[in-house]
Design an enzyme around this catalytic site. Structure first.
Site, mmCIF file in Angstrom:
data_model
loop_
_atom_site.group_PDB
_atom_site.id
_atom_site.type_symbol
_atom_site.label_atom_id
_atom_site.label_comp_id
_atom_site.label_asym_id
_atom_site.label_seq_id
_atom_site.Cartn_x
_atom_site.Cartn_y
_atom_site.Cartn_z
ATOM 1 N N LYS A 1 -79.776 54.939 121.625
ATOM 2 C CA LYS A 1 -80.817 54.923 122.667
ATOM 3 C C LYS A 1 -82.200 54.919 122.028
ATOM 4 O O LYS A 1 -83.112 54.223 122.495
ATOM 5 C CB LYS A 1 -80.656 56.132 123.581
ATOM 6 N N ARG B 1 -70.322 24.090 124.162
ATOM 7 C CA ARG B 1 -71.193 23.100 124.805
ATOM 8 C C ARG B 1 -70.978 23.078 126.314
ATOM 9 O O ARG B 1 -71.908 22.937 127.077
ATOM 10 C CB ARG B 1 -70.928 21.708 124.224
ATOM 11 N N HIS C 1 -53.598 17.886 125.837
ATOM 12 C CA HIS C 1 -53.739 18.529 127.139
ATOM 13 C C HIS C 1 -52.712 19.645 127.330
ATOM 14 O O HIS C 1 -51.990 19.694 128.325
ATOM 15 C CB HIS C 1 -53.647 17.502 128.259
#
Length: 528
Positions: free
Chosen positions: A136, A224, A289
């Site tokens: 902190k 991307r 795929h």
């Protein structure tokens, strides 16, 4: 300036050398328990926290650092005059560095013999409190929870005129972020454990799925885009990535990995690792795929790749290729003739790297082989998360049951085991024709098993591969005989499937009628 540091660590890796270096730079050292003893026994000047606060360690060590003189020295803002005045008023020197790592809670509860009492006593209280206080106040305090950061901090300190100088704000902020991530993970592990315990008084039972599930991952990279250009994406690595998992990859060259690259690469890598367990030479898997479109075993990488490519050279274009052995120069020359998105192997020879250097966009991932599996498989759905154990079961020959009059030959058994292992990684409904340790036709992801069978046979025809005498694996049972008839008509004479249909006897009778061998695995491998 760093004038005083508090060191209290469970993992003592590197802490002695670090403490020596701090002391040599003129930093006053405070410590507790085993850490203080380690330093003192090795001649490093150190002050026990109990002597520093004037308040003894108590309650079997549960209270050591929970004292205003500790936390006041950590939390005081150096740029607030009123804070600094209070420190002077109460004789509280600043503590400018906190080096703490926590009791090994996760390692403790991972043991089968761990009791609730042991788990509770390994819940650190003072450590997280000091870490959070220091993080902190990171503008003024250096906080370290990872031994790997000792060198970074020392380098900056030594660069400041050879004495204990300032550590840059960027470094302090980085360390503070690391601390909050660490304490959040620590608290999450405690919650996972406690909410997994049964309601019985002794809490002797433990549910594999806790009532509250906390997960911790670290970002590897932004991508991307996601599956499509209008979607954003990032890849996160499990903080405890299992041995041999894709998340342990080292990218040697190539463009940034895309979202789809990572998903397909995982499918290829898991499949090729599984084939290695068959113990029959090099393995190559080509994925497109998320589905294997060509898989083969060979005497070496070149042989395995050449055979895998034969199954479906059209689909292999733009695919992901994985090997379970080193990729050599000869094989790299052949691969360079094809457009490839990602190459994965345990290692790449210098010749292979030289060949592929001209293909700068090809992503080369080096991953050490390993047999570890994810503890949990997860799938996000609207408003929730599906969690299951991984499909880590591999069927062996001893698990098979011949259900037809005809018995398989040793060669058929060999091909059946190969076909079944491939089918496990093909999207359901899956039909896979194989022969001589290579795929001949793959039908994947169709709503009808009959359609998958037809597509697999068409793929083989398009590739000029004969299915006569082939074996077929079906990832789930044939609900009717029609799917079986399709694969037999295509040339298969041996079938492996889980069994379990209401019409099993009808399908077995059809196999006997057609004169083929059929075996049951008793295990289904749906993949969605």
């Amino acid at each position: 300036m760093i004038k005083q540091a508090l060191l209290s660590v469970s993992d003592k890796t590197g802490v002695l050398d670090f403490a020596r270096a701090l002391s040599a730079l003129g930093v006053n050292l405070l410590s507790t328990g085993g850490t203080a003893k380690l330093l003192a026994d090795n001649g490093v000047p150190v002050t026990e926290v109990a002597d520093y606060t004037g308040f003894p360690e108590m309650l079997d060590g549960r209270v050591k650092t929970l004292h205003p003189k500790v936390h006041g020295g950590i939390l005081a803002r150096r740029d607030f005059p009123e804070h600094m005045a209070k420190l002077v008023e109460h004789d509280m020197p600043t503590i400018d560095m906190v080096v703490v790592n926590l009791y090994p809670f996760e390692a403790t509860v991972a043991k089968d013999s761990c009791t609730l009492e042991e788990a509770i006593e390994n819940i650190d209280i003072g450590g997280p409190t000091m870490l959070r206080s220091a993080a902190k106040n990171h503008k003024d305090v250096v906080v370290i929870c990872d031994p790997l950061d000792y060198g970074v901090v020392l380098a900056e300190m030594k660069a400041a005129n050879g004495s204990a100088g300032s550590v840059s704000y960027d470094t302090k902020f980085m360390l503070a972020k690391k601390v909050f991530a660490h304490t959040a993970q620590y608290d999450g592990a405690i919650t996972n454990y406690l909410t997994s315990l049964g309601a019985d008084k002794a809490h002797a039972t433990r549910n594999a799925y806790p009532q509250t599930l906390n997960l911790a991952f670290e970002k590897v990279q932004d991508m991307r885009y996601g599956e499509n250009p209008h979607q954003s994406a990032a890849f996160y690595r499990d903080l405890h990535a299992t041995d041999g998992a894709l998340g342990n990859y080292r990218q040697l060259q190539g463009k940034e990995l895309s979202y789809n690259n990572v998903g397909d690469a995982d499918a290829a890598w898991e499949c090729v690792k599984s084939l290695g367990e068959l113990g029959q030479g090099a393995a190559c898997v080509i994925v497109k795929h998320a589905n294997p479109c060509g898989v083969a075993l060979g005497v070496d990488a070149f042989d395995a790749y050449s055979r895998a490519l034969q199954t479906d050279p059209t689909s292999a274009f733009g695919g992901i290729i994985a090997f379970n052995t080193e990729l050599d120069g000869k094989t790299a020359v052949e691969i360079a003739k094809l457009f490839v998105e990602v190459l994965i192997a345990p290692s790449f020879s210098s010749e292979a790297r030289q060949v592929l250097a001209s293909k700068q966009n090809v992503r080369m991932l080096e991953i050490a082989l390993g047999n570890g599996a994810n503890k949990m498989d997860m799938k996000r759905v609207g408003g929730g998360l599906l969690v299951q154990s991984p499909d880590a079961k591999n069927v062996h020959i001893g698990d098979l049951k011949v259900v037809t009059k005809l018995q398989p030959t040793p060669q058929q058994l060999n091909d059946l085991m190969f076909a079944w292992r491939v089918a496990k990684f093909v999207k359901s409904n899956a039909i896979v024709f194989c022969g001589n340790n290579m795929t001949l036709g793959v039908g994947a992801g169709q709503m009808s098993r009959v359609d998958s069978a037809r597509i697999a046979s068409i793929k083989a025809q398009n590739a000029g591969l004969s299915l006569v005498g082939s074996v077929v694996a079906s990832d789930a049972f044939f609900p009717f005989r029609d799917g079986l008839d399709v694969v037999i008509d295509a040339g298969a004479n041996c079938v492996i499937q889980p069994g379990g249909s209401m019409r099993d006897q009808e399908v077995i009778a059809a196999a006997n009628e057609r004169g083929v061998v059929m075996l049951y695995t008793g295990t289904r491998h749906f993949r969605h």
